[in-house]
Scaffold this active site. Structure first.
Site, PDB file in Angstrom:
ATOM      1  N   GLY A   1       6.977  -1.539  -1.014  1.00 30.80           N
ATOM      2  CA  GLY A   1       6.085  -2.537  -1.600  1.00 30.80           C
ATOM      3  C   GLY A   1       5.555  -2.105  -2.954  1.00 30.80           C
TER       4      GLY A   1
ATOM      5  CE1 TYR B   1      11.354  -2.613  11.613  1.00 27.90           C
ATOM      6  CE2 TYR B   1      13.691  -2.122  11.885  1.00 27.90           C
ATOM      7  CZ  TYR B   1      12.600  -2.375  11.067  1.00 27.90           C
ATOM      8  OH  TYR B   1      12.769  -2.396   9.703  1.00 27.90           O
TER       9      TYR B   1
ATOM     10  CB  SER C   1      -0.951   0.013   1.202  1.00 26.41           C
ATOM     11  OG  SER C   1      -0.220  -0.017   2.422  1.00 26.41           O
TER      12      SER C   1
END
Length: 286
Positions: A15, A151, A11
């Site tokens: 990507g 992370y 989105s």
């Protein structure tokens, strides 16, 4: 040869770039995202590039959603040649400050999301005795960094997953694995970090605050020093990996990333020596 490529997290950002570049290279691309109502940026990029993409719903936190998307592709083509695990979420907060729910979410999206998609695709690749799984990790999967411990823990986990699966699925079934390790991707890092911090309660007025402010200020100053690449630049590295018949186990995407990780990667830049040793030690001549 045209490949059937499944990409998660399309989105925004990287990507989108990978999906568009893969389609431009003549591949059949399945661009997926959790909420297809947010496909506007992807559609605009595809239209500008003059390419066609197949957009599917795929939530990496939901195994049934993943299975449904994979089943649709298999029903149409009988195979998936490449899986690009790109979906992920950054998180800047100390482990002391983060809630357990926040920690679980970051680990679930960044690590378990990869596990789930691989779990759905592997049976089909194993049956075909071929396939390539590309995991977008980070230099944070090799080198721990301030305020990124949660992370980094997730990305370290994906690195270990990639190495371990490659140690037997590659020699036994011809399924190849690559961890792509970018440095920063220039999607307005500081603004993104600040938004994430605000969304999770803002900057806490505690002893960590001056250290965090130093970290964010330093990130801003590094923008012109090669630390950050555009999504298109990183996507070009992903495409180079997909297009080769002997993809590396791991690859950094910039000179800055190479320099940051050099103490861990100098003697074995792409991980092949380590991988050969592990296969030989544990599996012999398989």
């Amino acid at each position: 040869m045209s490949k059937i490529i499944l990409i998660t997290g399309t989105s925004t950002g990287l990507g989108i770039s990978v999906a568009v570049q893969a389609a431009q290279a003549g591949h059949t691309v399945y661009a997926t995202m959790r909420n297809t109502a947010k496909r506007a940026l992807l559609d605009a990029a595809a239209e500008q590039a003059g390419v066609s993409l197949n957009v599917l719903t795929l939530d990496v936190q939901d195994q049934s959603s993943i299975d449904t998307a994979v089943d649709q592709i298999i029903a149409l083509h009988g195979r998936i040649d490449v899986l690009v695990n790109n979906a992920g979420q950054g998180f800047v907060r100390t482990i002391e400050q983060a809630t357990e729910a926040e920690i679980s979410r970051v680990m679930d999206i960044n690590h378990m999301g990869v596990v789930r998609t691989i779990k759905a695709v592997i049976p089909h690749m194993r049956a075909a005795r071929s396939g390539h799984i590309v995991n977008i990790t980070s230099v944070g999967g090799l080198v721990g960094q301030p305020f990124n411990e949660i992370y980094c823990a997730a990305k370290f986990a994906v690195e270990g997953l990639t190495e371990a699966m490659a140690s037997y699925l590659t020699p036994a079934f011809g399924i190849r694995f690559t961890a792509v390790e970018p440095g920063g991707i220039s999607t307005e890092f500081a603004a993104t970090v600040l938004k994430q911090i605000e969304d999770t309660g803002g900057m806490f007025d505690d002893e960590y605050l001056p250290v965090l402010q130093t970290y964010i200020g330093g990130a801003q100053s590094r923008m012109g020093a090669g630390a950050y690449q555009t999504p298109d630049e990183v996507a070009q590295v992903v495409m180079s990996v997909i297009s080769t018949t002997q993809p590396p186990l791991r690859i950094r995407t910039s000179d800055w990333a190479e320099e940051l990780t050099r103490f861990k990667t100098t003697t074995d830049p792409d991980g092949s020596k380590q991988q050969e040793m592990i296969v030989s030690r544990f599996l012999g001549d398989l």
